[in-house]
Write a protein that holds these residues in place. Structure first.
Motif, PDB file in Angstrom:
ATOM      1  N   UNK A 105      -6.546   8.015   9.005  1.00 52.03           N
ATOM      2  CA  UNK A 105      -6.490   7.092  10.140  1.00 52.03           C
ATOM      3  C   UNK A 105      -5.862   7.746  11.359  1.00 52.03           C
ATOM      4  N   UNK A 119       7.619   6.831  10.448  1.00 54.00           N
ATOM      5  CA  UNK A 119       7.302   7.516  11.701  1.00 54.00           C
ATOM      6  C   UNK A 119       6.447   6.646  12.609  1.00 54.00           C
ATOM      7  N   UNK A 142      -1.074   8.309   1.334  1.00 53.49           N
ATOM      8  CA  UNK A 142      -0.905   9.439   2.267  1.00 53.49           C
ATOM      9  C   UNK A 142      -2.254   9.851   2.851  1.00 53.49           C
ATOM     10  N   UNK A 173       7.635   5.599  16.290  1.00 55.79           N
ATOM     11  CA  UNK A 173       6.779   5.958  17.432  1.00 55.79           C
ATOM     12  C   UNK A 173       6.457   4.724  18.278  1.00 55.79           C
ATOM     13  N   UNK A 202       0.648  13.172  -1.127  1.00 56.23           N
ATOM     14  CA  UNK A 202       0.777  13.127  -2.581  1.00 56.23           C
ATOM     15  C   UNK A 202       0.038  11.968  -3.235  1.00 56.23           C
ATOM     16  N   UNK A 203      -0.511  11.075  -2.459  1.00 50.91           N
ATOM     17  CA  UNK A 203      -1.229   9.947  -3.081  1.00 50.91           C
ATOM     18  C   UNK A 203      -2.284   9.420  -2.116  1.00 50.91           C
ATOM     19  N   UNK A 236       2.403  13.797  13.649  1.00 47.90           N
ATOM     20  CA  UNK A 236       2.884  12.470  14.018  1.00 47.90           C
ATOM     21  C   UNK A 236       2.863  11.520  12.823  1.00 47.90           C
ATOM     22  N   UNK A 237       1.941  11.752  11.897  1.00 48.48           N
ATOM     23  CA  UNK A 237       1.835  10.880  10.728  1.00 48.48           C
ATOM     24  C   UNK A 237       2.861  11.257   9.657  1.00 48.48           C
ATOM     25  N   UNK A 293       2.876   3.914  -1.786  1.00 48.61           N
ATOM     26  CA  UNK A 293       3.072   4.236  -3.198  1.00 48.61           C
ATOM     27  C   UNK A 293       3.898   5.485  -3.449  1.00 48.61           C
ATOM     28  N   UNK A 294       4.269   6.204  -2.399  1.00 48.77           N
ATOM     29  CA  UNK A 294       5.072   7.415  -2.628  1.00 48.77           C
ATOM     30  C   UNK A 294       5.890   7.727  -1.382  1.00 48.77           C
ATOM     31  N   UNK A 319       7.331   7.871   4.513  1.00 46.15           N
ATOM     32  CA  UNK A 319       7.618   8.650   5.716  1.00 46.15           C
ATOM     33  C   UNK A 319       6.614   8.327   6.817  1.00 46.15           C
ATOM     34  N   UNK A 320       5.366   8.158   6.409  1.00 45.97           N
ATOM     35  CA  UNK A 320       4.321   7.855   7.378  1.00 45.97           C
ATOM     36  C   UNK A 320       4.564   6.510   8.065  1.00 45.97           C
ATOM     37  N   UNK A 343       2.176  17.809   2.032  1.00 45.44           N
ATOM     38  CA  UNK A 343       2.978  16.588   1.959  1.00 45.44           C
ATOM     39  C   UNK A 343       2.213  15.350   1.534  1.00 45.44           C
ATOM     40  N   UNK A 381       5.544  10.080   0.686  1.00 44.43           N
ATOM     41  CA  UNK A 381       4.706  10.432   1.835  1.00 44.43           C
ATOM     42  C   UNK A 381       4.289   9.197   2.610  1.00 44.43           C
ATOM     43  N   UNK A 382       3.918   8.151   1.876  1.00 43.10           N
ATOM     44  CA  UNK A 382       3.574   6.863   2.508  1.00 43.10           C
ATOM     45  C   UNK A 382       4.779   6.319   3.274  1.00 43.10           C
ATOM     46  N   UNK A 431       3.185  14.443   8.169  1.00 43.73           N
ATOM     47  CA  UNK A 431       2.759  15.484   7.236  1.00 43.73           C
ATOM     48  C   UNK A 431       2.796  16.829   7.944  1.00 43.73           C
ATOM     49  N   UNK A 456       0.786  -1.228   0.000  1.00 49.29           N
ATOM     50  CA  UNK A 456       0.000   0.000   0.000  1.00 49.29           C
ATOM     51  C   UNK A 456       0.815   1.274   0.000  1.00 49.29           C
ATOM     52  N   UNK A 489      -1.998   0.429  11.841  1.00 51.17           N
ATOM     53  CA  UNK A 489      -2.578   1.676  12.358  1.00 51.17           C
ATOM     54  C   UNK A 489      -2.324   2.846  11.414  1.00 51.17           C
ATOM     55  N   UNK A 490      -1.230   2.775  10.668  1.00 52.92           N
ATOM     56  CA  UNK A 490      -0.901   3.857   9.741  1.00 52.92           C
ATOM     57  C   UNK A 490      -1.662   3.715   8.422  1.00 52.92           C
ATOM     58  N   UNK A 491      -2.418   2.628   8.269  1.00 57.42           N
ATOM     59  CA  UNK A 491      -3.247   2.485   7.076  1.00 57.42           C
ATOM     60  C   UNK A 491      -2.626   1.642   5.974  1.00 57.42           C
ATOM     61  N   UNK A 492      -1.579   0.877   6.321  1.00 55.51           N
ATOM     62  CA  UNK A 492      -0.938   0.035   5.322  1.00 55.51           C
ATOM     63  C   UNK A 492      -1.082  -1.432   5.730  1.00 55.51           C
ATOM     64  N   UNK A 517      -4.977   8.154   3.181  1.00 52.11           N
ATOM     65  CA  UNK A 517      -5.497   7.156   4.122  1.00 52.11           C
ATOM     66  C   UNK A 517      -4.754   7.250   5.448  1.00 52.11           C
ATOM     67  N   UNK A 518      -3.464   7.462   5.357  1.00 55.05           N
ATOM     68  CA  UNK A 518      -2.660   7.533   6.564  1.00 55.05           C
ATOM     69  C   UNK A 518      -3.065   8.722   7.439  1.00 55.05           C
TER      70      UNK A 518
END
Lengths: 70, 70
Positions: free
Chosen positions: B22, A22, B16, A26, B12-13, B60-61, A12-13, A18-19, B10, A15-16, B63, A10, A60-63, B18-19
């Motif tokens: 959530x 983090x 992101x 955490x 971009x897709x 925290x996510x 794809x970029x 980095x999310x 931040x 931003x994902x 962004x 899941x 929890x991060x959506x992936x 979804x993250x």
């Protein structure tokens, strides 16, 4: 220090990536490095961390956590 | 129920988006809806939620929270 590599779907970029990074940092403060490979769909974690903790953080991060990668 | 719209940089897709969604839902359980507009770089939140809570969740996510949007 062992590295553990996991499949994570899941992302794809950047931003994902980095999310996810983090979220793992955490959830598992003793982790020293998190490396996301977007092409491969993997996350490599350095340092002491239970797979279950990584799985929860990723979810929890959506992936989608896909277990240990070879 | 009021909607509040915030600038979030931040994303971009869809991953992101979804993250962020959530992260906000996790941090502010009384929120009833979260709508991400990737083009506009905004997140619209329905329900009771302090801006500071949204800001923390977004940061925290991974962004960048940019305050209230018009």
């Amino acid at each position: 220090m062992t590295d553990s590599r996991y499949h994570v779907a899941g992302m794809t970029c950047g931003g994902c990536a980095r999310s996810v990074e983090l979220a793992i940092r955490e959830a598992a403060p003793s982790v020293t490095a998190v490396t996301v490979d977007l092409e491969a769909g993997t996350v490599t974690v350095s340092g002491a961390a239970e797979a279950a903790v990584i799985e929860q953080a990723v979810d929890d991060a959506g992936f989608t956590f896909g277990g240990r990668a070879a």
